[in-house]
Design a protein around this motif. Structure first.
Motif, PDB file in Angstrom:
ATOM      1  N   MET A 338       0.835  -1.201   0.000  1.00 44.53           N
ATOM      2  CA  MET A 338       0.000   0.000   0.000  1.00 44.53           C
ATOM      3  C   MET A 338       0.870   1.252   0.000  1.00 44.53           C
ATOM      4  N   MET A 339       1.927   1.219   0.810  1.00 45.08           N
ATOM      5  CA  MET A 339       2.833   2.360   0.882  1.00 45.08           C
ATOM      6  C   MET A 339       3.556   2.566  -0.443  1.00 45.08           C
ATOM      7  N   THR A 340       3.939   1.478  -1.109  1.00 45.12           N
ATOM      8  CA  THR A 340       4.590   1.584  -2.413  1.00 45.12           C
ATOM      9  C   THR A 340       3.704   2.324  -3.407  1.00 45.12           C
ATOM     10  N   GLY A 341       2.434   1.920  -3.488  1.00 48.61           N
ATOM     11  CA  GLY A 341       1.514   2.580  -4.400  1.00 48.61           C
ATOM     12  C   GLY A 341       1.247   4.018  -4.011  1.00 48.61           C
ATOM     13  N   TYR A 342       1.070   4.239  -2.726  1.00 44.41           N
ATOM     14  CA  TYR A 342       0.731   5.569  -2.211  1.00 44.41           C
ATOM     15  C   TYR A 342       1.857   6.566  -2.473  1.00 44.41           C
ATOM     16  N   MET A 343       3.097   6.168  -2.143  1.00 39.98           N
ATOM     17  CA  MET A 343       4.217   7.096  -2.292  1.00 39.98           C
ATOM     18  C   MET A 343       4.656   7.248  -3.744  1.00 39.98           C
ATOM     19  N   SER A 344       4.414   6.236  -4.580  1.00 38.10           N
ATOM     20  CA  SER A 344       4.649   6.395  -6.018  1.00 38.10           C
ATOM     21  C   SER A 344       3.712   7.466  -6.566  1.00 38.10           C
ATOM     22  N   ALA A 345       2.436   7.366  -6.187  1.00 39.50           N
ATOM     23  CA  ALA A 345       1.458   8.370  -6.610  1.00 39.50           C
ATOM     24  C   ALA A 345       1.777   9.738  -6.027  1.00 39.50           C
TER      25      ALA A 345
END
Length: 419
Positions: A338-345
């Motif tokens: 979730m953090m990977t997707g969130y911080m990529s965005a």
């Protein structure tokens, strides 16, 4: 030196491009605005963004929640009015099945058919679409734990480049965090194990230098575990590791592998009676605690994080939790995907905002050149520095008694040269 991921990328790309010549890659679905800028995927009221995520894999490991994290961040941005009046039209994530051919096919689909402006997130260890996306000038965001995020001008790691090429630097958050856990590194020994693929080879090369620079003696460092399937018998690996310190066990066993492999390795190591430190960069996932066997296998393991732990109560972390809850429609166990997707965005949105109302690939890249901010959940971000080295921040958490606790607080460390 073994072939790099980029070499494999070029080979796969050449084969697929040859078999799909009817879809011309010369245009890539790009369009040009009245001022000559590339505005593919940008309209007066929307910016189209897609994702590529390994939602299914041969080992059963899934990164599907990466899509949820990205969606949560984009939904909050849209609720706040979007980026200079444009809403983010997030098409969702394509599943590449952790397969090189599918990764490139997904990249081609998103650019040529869906005509996205950017890809955020890209979360797969099989990033064979990297060369294509670079050639087509598609800003792409993911976790910079693989070589394609280190160097190409259109590819961005949300925490920086974490596997730098010679001439770059290596972040020291993992060995420095372990120094806190182990009360120093003097006289302490570590053994490092990774998968037999290019990512594993790079990991061994990186962390062998990293732990040695922090004062540890590295007694074993090999990428020999098959990457295609989890071994049924770990005895050959445990025997080599636990005799690597002059016939004795090392003080710490470092695994640079995904969860199914870590479960197998750590279970086998524990059965020998090993009482040293076990650590990996993968298993920070409260969802793992729902299975008693998994919880037992990973009990006591110290997990490296390149972001603030969920247990930290900073304003940014509170916002992250609220965003995930709102998008999921309920309370869900948090995980690093979730953090990977969130911080990529989040990094994409930050640069797009700086680019201003006249958004083109060119204005986006100009905004990225020299972009910086501070106090994010991955530390202080800076570009183009982040395309050559990591932002250098991290923490360790330990799974103990069915819950995670911070064993080394989130902190930024001085990097070392990568040789």
């Amino acid at each position: 030196m073994p072939r790099s991921i980029r070499a494999i990328t070029a080979t796969v790309a050449a084969l697929l491009l040859a078999t799909t010549a009817c879809n011309s890659a010369s245009t890539g679905g790009s369009s040009t605005d009245s001022k000559g800028g590339t505005s593919r995927g940008v309209t007066d009221d929307a910016i189209k963004v897609g994702g590529i995520v390994s939602m299914t894999t041969a080992s059963g490991y899934s990164k599907k929640d990466t899509d949820l994290g990205a969606r949560a961040r984009f939904e909050r941005a849209n609720a706040a009015g979007g980026v200079h009046g444009r809403k983010i039209d997030y098409t969702g994530a394509e599943d590449d099945g952790q397969d090189p051919a599918k990764n490139l096919a997904a990249a081609r689909k998103l650019v040529q058919r869906d005509k996205v402006f950017a890809i955020a997130p890209m979360s797969s260890v099989t990033f064979s679409g990297a060369d294509f996306l670079q050639q087509q000038k598609v800003p792409t965001f993911g976790w910079g734990t693989i070589p394609p995020f280190c160097g190409p001008s259109y590819l961005y790691g949300f925490g920086g480049c974490m596997v730098p090429m010679p001439g770059g630097t290596i972040t020291q958050s993992w060995p420095e965090g372990l120094k806190k856990v182990m009360h120093g590194s003097q006289g302490k020994t570590v053994a490092i194990l990774a998968n037999d693929n290019d990512a594993g080879t790079f990991a061994i090369r990186t962390y062998k230098q990293s732990f040695a620079a922090a004062g540890f003696k590295v007694t074993y460092a090999k990428s020999t575990v098959p990457a295609t399937s989890v071994p049924n018998d770990w005895s050959a690996y445990t025997k080599a590791i636990l005799r690597s310190n002059g016939g004795k066990a090392p003080d710490a066993v470092v695994s640079v592998m995904q969860t199914p492999y870590n479960i197998g390795l750590f279970t086998a190591v524990k059965r020998t009676g090993y009482r040293g430190i076990l650590t990996d960069p993968t298993d920070y996932d409260p969802g793992l605690l729902s299975k008693s066997a998994t919880k037992k296998a990973l009990d006591g393991v110290h997990v490296l994080l390149a972001f603030q732990p969920f247990e930290q109560s900073s304003p940014a972390m509170k916002q992250f939790k609220a965003d995930i809850r709102k998008t999921a429609g309920k309370d869900v166990p948090l995980n690093m995907h979730m953090m990977t997707g969130y911080m990529s965005a989040d990094l994409f949105l930050a640069i797009a905002d700086k680019a201003g109302k006249d958004l083109t690939v060119e204005s986006f890249q100009k905004a990225a050149d020299g972009y910086s901010d501070t106090g994010t959940m991955v530390g202080d971000r800076a570009l183009p520095k982040g395309q050559k080295e990591a932002f250098g921040c991290g923490a360790l958490v330990q799974l103990k008694g069915g819950a995670y606790r911070v064993s080394a607080p989130f902190k930024c460390y001085e990097p070392i040269p990568f040789k």
